[in-house]
Design a protein around this motif. Structure first.
Motif, PDB file in Angstrom:
ATOM      1  N   MET A 162     -10.619  -2.893 -34.567  1.00  0.00           N
ATOM      2  CA  MET A 162     -10.356  -2.453 -33.282  1.00  0.00           C
ATOM      3  C   MET A 162     -11.190  -0.937 -33.252  1.00  0.00           C
ATOM      4  N   ARG A 164     -11.371   2.957 -32.106  1.00  0.00           N
ATOM      5  CA  ARG A 164     -10.658   4.048 -31.883  1.00  0.00           C
ATOM      6  C   ARG A 164     -11.221   4.594 -30.245  1.00  0.00           C
ATOM      7  N   GLY A 168      -7.736   4.125 -24.977  1.00  0.00           N
ATOM      8  CA  GLY A 168      -7.122   2.903 -25.442  1.00  0.00           C
ATOM      9  C   GLY A 168      -7.785   1.689 -25.162  1.00  0.00           C
ATOM     10  N   TYR A 171      -8.133  -1.557 -27.523  1.00  0.00           N
ATOM     11  CA  TYR A 171      -7.007  -2.235 -27.566  1.00  0.00           C
ATOM     12  C   TYR A 171      -6.911  -3.599 -26.607  1.00  0.00           C
ATOM     13  N   GLY A 175      -7.110  -7.524 -28.128  1.00  0.00           N
ATOM     14  CA  GLY A 175      -6.116  -7.947 -27.718  1.00  0.00           C
ATOM     15  C   GLY A 175      -5.939  -9.583 -27.942  1.00  0.00           C
ATOM     16  N   ILE A 198      -4.224  -4.994 -35.022  1.00  0.00           N
ATOM     17  CA  ILE A 198      -4.588  -4.428 -33.914  1.00  0.00           C
ATOM     18  C   ILE A 198      -4.126  -2.838 -34.099  1.00  0.00           C
ATOM     19  N   SER A 199      -5.085  -2.189 -34.911  1.00  0.00           N
ATOM     20  CA  SER A 199      -4.787  -0.978 -35.363  1.00  0.00           C
ATOM     21  C   SER A 199      -5.809  -0.100 -35.614  1.00  0.00           C
ATOM     22  N   THR A 200      -5.579   1.321 -35.736  1.00  0.00           N
ATOM     23  CA  THR A 200      -6.570   2.145 -36.284  1.00  0.00           C
ATOM     24  C   THR A 200      -6.106   2.945 -37.470  1.00  0.00           C
ATOM     25  N   ASN A 207       0.989  -4.016 -37.887  1.00  0.00           N
ATOM     26  CA  ASN A 207       1.315  -3.813 -36.775  1.00  0.00           C
ATOM     27  C   ASN A 207       1.625  -5.065 -36.027  1.00  0.00           C
ATOM     28  N   PHE A 423      -2.966   4.256 -31.810  1.00  0.00           N
ATOM     29  CA  PHE A 423      -2.793   2.980 -32.487  1.00  0.00           C
ATOM     30  C   PHE A 423      -2.854   2.995 -33.873  1.00  0.00           C
ATOM     31  N   HIS A 426       1.092   2.445 -33.284  1.00  0.00           N
ATOM     32  CA  HIS A 426       1.655   1.354 -32.355  1.00  0.00           C
ATOM     33  C   HIS A 426       1.874   0.388 -33.041  1.00  0.00           C
ATOM     34  N   HIS A 474       1.850  -2.842 -23.669  1.00  0.00           N
ATOM     35  CA  HIS A 474       1.487  -2.157 -24.560  1.00  0.00           C
ATOM     36  C   HIS A 474       2.210  -2.224 -25.895  1.00  0.00           C
TER      37      HIS A 474
END
Length: 474
Positions: A162, A164, A168, A171, A175, A198-200, A207, A423, A426, A474
């Protein structure tokens, strides 16, 4: 300089600006209302109510998985806080949904390179205990194009990073890995599904988030890996076949009825016309849901509280909603839109805005008001500018829980928070109170208070809205 002096100076500068002059010509707001808004902004920017609410919700209630025991305690907490904060009316509206539970989860590489993996089950996953060979894909398209024979009986591993971004947007691009990937893998006969979170986050945290299986497939155990563990599996695969054991004790367990919790400040002249601001009360269960979305609940509750302290109520009603079960599909928002979504009721919802993108400072503002009908938006933008908020007329959209109303034609406001680090936190175990900056929260509260007050006080609305598609949760 004292806050009142700053407020008066800001108002004087505001009166000389071209955008303000244009708004004055359209007369959506009186000079007295704009002066009140400037003073409200300065008071709110120094106020600690929102942070205190976030601290209370995350400390006293903790994680708020929809359908859990904590869900019920969160509803009681929100109702009590609305009442204590001086709202004129407080009530709840039921939201019924299937209840998903997480009991235990485990994964490990087995064989020559045996080692544990940090994973978390996706919401909506069934239980299962699978040991199978891993087959890696670097995109949804690659998984869709795969010969079922190469996937059947294996663990499909979707390894998609994903990007950054402040807004957003990464995302939305990532998704489908969670939303569609498990169903595609199941349709091809996979025994289970693993995905790169799905993360940074650079940390070893996984996540979670909801997935929904298509009606024509049999659901398979599905989980997300921390980014370091996804990288580890990719390296191991360069050395040869990899076997992974995935054991999930999770799944759906009956139905549950939660509540949207609503606090209202009744308008003095047009009480049936509503300006709605919101956050969502639920969270995932790995952290304490501080940025997602105790922050949004605290910010909007506190904004309403500060408006309640003004000498008189605004012309229209200000309604604050703590929505139920956003995380599993905007279920509280959809229930609200169904209950309040007739054409005549939608027309009475003047505008809606949601805080559901963490606790970063707000950098941009916009509304759905069309060109030629932006006098109220222009005036709000000028009062927001001293908070470091730019008027970005080509940006933004409805928040997730506002999108069901927007899909029916409701107008939206956007107060864009800086989500550069959102993220990292998240839906994972690092979403805790220490990540929330009290100064940024106060800036957010000031912005929402100004927005709601001026939208409710304006003699004009936000024009005829164009229907939009629902925003993913979200």
């Amino acid at each position: 300089m004292r806050p009142l002096a700053i407020a008066l100076l800001s108002t004087a500068l505001l009166a000389g600006s071209p955008a303000f002059a244009q708004s004055r010509e359209a007369a959506p707001l009186s000079p007295a209302a704009l002066e009140e808004a400037a003073q409200l902004r300065e008071r709110a920017a120094q106020d600690g109510t929102a942070y205190a609410l976030i601290e209370s919700l995350t400390t006293e209630i903790g994680p708020r998985l929809p359908g859990s025991e904590a869900d019920a305690r969160a509803v009681a907490w929100a109702k009590a806080r609305f009442e204590a904060l001086g709202y004129d009316k407080v009530w709840t509206e039921p939201v019924t949904f299937p209840k998903w539970e997480r009991r235990s989860e485990h994964a490990a590489v087995v064989g020559a390179y045996a080692q544990p993996l940090v994973i978390t089950a996706l919401g909506g996953s069934p239980a299962g205990d699978v040991t199978a060979e891993l087959v890696r894909f670097d995109s949804i398209a690659a998984l869709e194009a795969a010969d079922p024979a190469t996937v059947r009986g294996k663990l499909a591993f979707l390894d998609v990073p994903m990007a950054r971004s402040r807004d957003g947007s990464g995302y939305g691009a990532a998704g489908p890995v969670r939303g569609r990937g498990p169903s595609i893998a199941a349709r091809k006969g996979a025994a289970g599904y693993l995905m790169r979170s799905i993360s940074t986050s650079p940390h070893r945290v996984a996540n979670t988030g909801i997935t929904r299986f298509d009606a024509d497939v049999t659901p398979i155990p599905s989980a997300a890996l921390s980014l370091p563990d996804a990288d580890q599996l990719a390296r191991l695969l360069t050395r040869g076949p990899v076997q992974v054991h995935l054991a999930l004790d999770v799944g759906w367990n009956g139905e549950y009825t939660s509540q949207n919790v609503i606090g209202e400040l009744t308008g003095r002249e047009a009480p049936d016309e509503i300006v709605l601001i919101a956050g969502h009360l639920d969270s995932w269960d790995l952290g304490t849901g501080a940025v997602d979305d105790a922050s949004g609940v605290g910010i909007t509750m506190a904004a309403g509280h500060l408006i309640a302290q003004l000498p008189q109520r605004p012309r229209r009603t200000v309604r604050v909603v703590a929505f139920a079960n956003e995380e599993q599909g905007l279920l509280g928002a959809r229930a609200y839109a169904e209950a309040h979504g007739g054409p005549e009721i939608i027309a009475k919802h003047i505008v809606g805005a949601e805080s559901d993108f963490g606790a970063g400072r707000i950098y941009g503002f916009n509304t759905s008001a069309p060109a030629g009908q932006r006098a109220t938006s222009d005036a709000i933008a000028e009062v927001l500018r001293p908070l470091g908020i730019d008027y970005l007329q080509d940006k933004g959209g409805p928040g997730p829980d506002i999108s069901p109303l927007a899909a029916k034609g409701g107008a939206w406001g956007w107060l864009g928070q800086d989500g550069t680090d959102y993220f990292d936190l998240h839906h994972n175990a690092n979403d805790t109170l220490d990540k929330v900056d009290p100064d940024a929260v106060a800036q957010n509260t000031a912005a929402y208070a100004v927005f709601a007050w001026l939208a409710a006080e304006s003699e004009a609305g936000f024009g005829s809205a164009t229907k939009t598609e629902e925003t993913p949760e979200h």
